[in-house]
Design a protein around this motif. Structure first.
Motif, PDB file in Angstrom:
ATOM      1  N   SER A  12       0.823  -1.201   0.000  1.00  0.00           N
ATOM      2  CA  SER A  12       0.000   0.000   0.000  1.00  0.00           C
ATOM      3  C   SER A  12       0.866   1.263   0.000  1.00  0.00           C
ATOM      4  O   SER A  12       1.981   1.271   0.522  1.00  0.00           O
ATOM      5  N   ASN A  13       0.325   2.319  -0.595  1.00  0.00           N
ATOM      6  CA  ASN A  13       1.013   3.612  -0.593  1.00  0.00           C
ATOM      7  C   ASN A  13       1.212   4.113   0.832  1.00  0.00           C
ATOM      8  O   ASN A  13       2.218   4.741   1.138  1.00  0.00           O
ATOM      9  N   GLU A  14       0.250   3.834   1.697  1.00  0.00           N
ATOM     10  CA  GLU A  14       0.347   4.225   3.108  1.00  0.00           C
ATOM     11  C   GLU A  14       1.577   3.589   3.753  1.00  0.00           C
ATOM     12  O   GLU A  14       2.329   4.249   4.479  1.00  0.00           O
ATOM     13  N   THR A  15       1.801   2.316   3.490  1.00  0.00           N
ATOM     14  CA  THR A  15       2.956   1.613   4.053  1.00  0.00           C
ATOM     15  C   THR A  15       4.252   2.165   3.476  1.00  0.00           C
ATOM     16  O   THR A  15       5.207   2.422   4.218  1.00  0.00           O
ATOM     17  N   ILE A  16       4.297   2.374   2.177  1.00  0.00           N
ATOM     18  CA  ILE A  16       5.496   2.922   1.531  1.00  0.00           C
ATOM     19  C   ILE A  16       5.848   4.272   2.138  1.00  0.00           C
ATOM     20  O   ILE A  16       6.992   4.510   2.542  1.00  0.00           O
ATOM     21  N   LYS A  22       9.864   7.088   8.300  1.00  0.00           N
ATOM     22  CA  LYS A  22      10.401   6.649   9.590  1.00  0.00           C
ATOM     23  C   LYS A  22      11.782   5.995   9.499  1.00  0.00           C
ATOM     24  O   LYS A  22      12.454   5.850  10.514  1.00  0.00           O
ATOM     25  N   THR A  23      12.181   5.566   8.290  1.00  0.00           N
ATOM     26  CA  THR A  23      13.461   4.862   8.173  1.00  0.00           C
ATOM     27  C   THR A  23      14.457   5.569   7.270  1.00  0.00           C
ATOM     28  O   THR A  23      15.646   5.275   7.331  1.00  0.00           O
ATOM     29  N   GLY A  24      13.978   6.456   6.400  1.00  0.00           N
ATOM     30  CA  GLY A  24      14.863   7.080   5.428  1.00  0.00           C
ATOM     31  C   GLY A  24      15.167   6.170   4.245  1.00  0.00           C
ATOM     32  O   GLY A  24      16.002   6.496   3.399  1.00  0.00           O
ATOM     33  N   MET A  25      14.495   5.022   4.170  1.00  0.00           N
ATOM     34  CA  MET A  25      14.714   4.092   3.067  1.00  0.00           C
ATOM     35  C   MET A  25      14.101   4.664   1.788  1.00  0.00           C
ATOM     36  O   MET A  25      13.023   5.245   1.828  1.00  0.00           O
ATOM     37  N   PRO A  26      14.759   4.482   0.657  1.00  0.00           N
ATOM     38  CA  PRO A  26      14.148   4.891  -0.609  1.00  0.00           C
ATOM     39  C   PRO A  26      13.035   3.911  -0.992  1.00  0.00           C
ATOM     40  O   PRO A  26      13.001   2.766  -0.533  1.00  0.00           O
ATOM     41  N   ARG A  92       5.078  -3.005   8.015  1.00  0.00           N
ATOM     42  CA  ARG A  92       5.196  -1.842   8.900  1.00  0.00           C
ATOM     43  C   ARG A  92       5.874  -2.229  10.211  1.00  0.00           C
ATOM     44  O   ARG A  92       6.818  -1.572  10.647  1.00  0.00           O
ATOM     45  N   GLY A  93       5.412  -3.300  10.827  1.00  0.00           N
ATOM     46  CA  GLY A  93       5.992  -3.712  12.101  1.00  0.00           C
ATOM     47  C   GLY A  93       7.431  -4.177  11.981  1.00  0.00           C
ATOM     48  O   GLY A  93       8.296  -3.759  12.756  1.00  0.00           O
ATOM     49  N   PHE A  94       7.696  -5.016  11.004  1.00  0.00           N
ATOM     50  CA  PHE A  94       9.039  -5.575  10.843  1.00  0.00           C
ATOM     51  C   PHE A  94      10.057  -4.487  10.506  1.00  0.00           C
ATOM     52  O   PHE A  94      11.101  -4.394  11.143  1.00  0.00           O
ATOM     53  N   ILE A  95       9.761  -3.683   9.515  1.00  0.00           N
ATOM     54  CA  ILE A  95      10.720  -2.656   9.104  1.00  0.00           C
ATOM     55  C   ILE A  95      10.919  -1.624  10.214  1.00  0.00           C
ATOM     56  O   ILE A  95      12.041  -1.205  10.495  1.00  0.00           O
ATOM     57  N   LEU A  96       9.825  -1.214  10.879  1.00  0.00           N
ATOM     58  CA  LEU A  96       9.970  -0.212  11.943  1.00  0.00           C
ATOM     59  C   LEU A  96      10.716  -0.764  13.160  1.00  0.00           C
ATOM     60  O   LEU A  96      11.399  -0.010  13.847  1.00  0.00           O
ATOM     61  N   THR A  97      10.615  -2.062  13.427  1.00  0.00           N
ATOM     62  CA  THR A  97      11.346  -2.614  14.563  1.00  0.00           C
ATOM     63  C   THR A  97      12.780  -2.993  14.209  1.00  0.00           C
ATOM     64  O   THR A  97      13.608  -3.172  15.093  1.00  0.00           O
ATOM     65  N   THR A  98      13.091  -3.098  12.924  1.00  0.00           N
ATOM     66  CA  THR A  98      14.455  -3.447  12.537  1.00  0.00           C
ATOM     67  C   THR A  98      15.225  -2.264  11.953  1.00  0.00           C
ATOM     68  O   THR A  98      16.423  -2.148  12.167  1.00  0.00           O
ATOM     69  N   LYS A  99      14.548  -1.398  11.227  1.00  0.00           N
ATOM     70  CA  LYS A  99      15.228  -0.297  10.557  1.00  0.00           C
ATOM     71  C   LYS A  99      14.659   1.073  10.927  1.00  0.00           C
ATOM     72  O   LYS A  99      15.135   2.092  10.452  1.00  0.00           O
ATOM     73  N   GLY A 100      13.630   1.072  11.750  1.00  0.00           N
ATOM     74  CA  GLY A 100      12.971   2.318  12.110  1.00  0.00           C
ATOM     75  C   GLY A 100      13.799   3.190  13.040  1.00  0.00           C
ATOM     76  O   GLY A 100      14.812   2.752  13.588  1.00  0.00           O
ATOM     77  N   ASP A 101      13.330   4.400  13.217  1.00  0.00           N
ATOM     78  CA  ASP A 101      13.998   5.298  14.148  1.00  0.00           C
ATOM     79  C   ASP A 101      13.771   4.809  15.577  1.00  0.00           C
ATOM     80  O   ASP A 101      12.960   3.931  15.840  1.00  0.00           O
ATOM     81  N   LEU A 102      14.534   5.364  16.511  1.00  0.00           N
ATOM     82  CA  LEU A 102      14.483   4.925  17.898  1.00  0.00           C
ATOM     83  C   LEU A 102      13.081   5.057  18.485  1.00  0.00           C
ATOM     84  O   LEU A 102      12.600   4.147  19.170  1.00  0.00           O
ATOM     85  N   LYS A 103      12.393   6.140  18.174  1.00  0.00           N
ATOM     86  CA  LYS A 103      11.049   6.344  18.716  1.00  0.00           C
ATOM     87  C   LYS A 103      10.088   5.253  18.229  1.00  0.00           C
ATOM     88  O   LYS A 103       9.247   4.773  18.992  1.00  0.00           O
ATOM     89  N   SER A 104      10.211   4.831  16.978  1.00  0.00           N
ATOM     90  CA  SER A 104       9.365   3.752  16.447  1.00  0.00           C
ATOM     91  C   SER A 104       9.618   2.452  17.186  1.00  0.00           C
ATOM     92  O   SER A 104       8.689   1.725  17.526  1.00  0.00           O
ATOM     93  N   LYS A 105      10.900   2.151  17.448  1.00  0.00           N
ATOM     94  CA  LYS A 105      11.231   0.926  18.166  1.00  0.00           C
ATOM     95  C   LYS A 105      10.683   0.960  19.594  1.00  0.00           C
ATOM     96  O   LYS A 105      10.168  -0.040  20.093  1.00  0.00           O
TER      97      LYS A 105
END
Length: 193
Positions: A12-16, A22-26, A92-105
């Protein structure tokens, strides 16, 4: 958050957008992760076993720590409370807990402990959190009551905004962001890059 038709066949566009912010990933990197994760799903859904396998294979998370949160992980990632985790929810959960910013984790860590989703950790939830922490620190399956009581006491002293033994979400996030030692003890996601 999951698709109404019960499957998540596209990212989804929302997830992208969320993951890019939150991660700075392209975008192309988010899409590559989606392809890798969706190829492991069954009709756009992920079982608990599949989620754990992805964490073990695709993250730096200590596999012994993820085992301690496996039940909560499934509940937290099921954002629409459908009883299953679709690929977008897991992304959303996996990327934010592995590559997300500190606040997301830290936010995901809070959600693991807030079992009834009332934006506070209290009573039995604090005790379960202390038991989980003692297990992560190497105690046996039951943990010792003495160790749990000591951890609970330390937790409550750290959270200046706690009222009557309750830790509110915003206070948890602010306190843990300032105290990396507390983050290391509380979060199975800390230190993952």
């Amino acid at each position: 958050m999951g698709n109404k038709n019960g499957s998540s066949e596209t990212l989804s566009n929302e997830t992208i957008t969320l993951l890019m912010q939150k991660t700075g990933m392209p975008k192309y990197e988010v899409e590559l992760w989606y392809k890798a994760i969706s190829s492991r799903s069954s009709k756009g859904k992920l079982s608990k076993k599949q989620m754990i396998s992805i964490y073990k294979d695709m993250s730096d998370l200590d596999s012994t720590r993820i085992s301690d949160v496996v039940d909560a992980l499934e509940k937290v990632f099921d954002e629409d409370n459908s009883g299953s985790v679709d690929v977008n929810e897991f992304m959303r959960g996996f990327i934010l807990t592995t590559k997300g910013d500190l606040k997301s984790k830290i936010d995901y860590t809070f959600r693991l402990y807030d079992e009834n989703n009332d934006n506070k950790i209290s009573g039995e939830e604090i005790k379960k959190m202390a038991n989980a922490v003692t297990r992560m620190l190497g105690a046996d399956e039951t943990g010792s009551d003495e160790a749990c009581c000591a951890i609970i006491h330390q937790f409550l002293k750290q959270f200046t905004g706690n009222h009557n033994g309750v830790i509110h979400r915003h206070d948890f996030i602010e306190t843990v962001m300032r105290n990396r030692e507390l983050l290391f003890v509380l979060s199975p996601f800390y230190g993952i890059d």
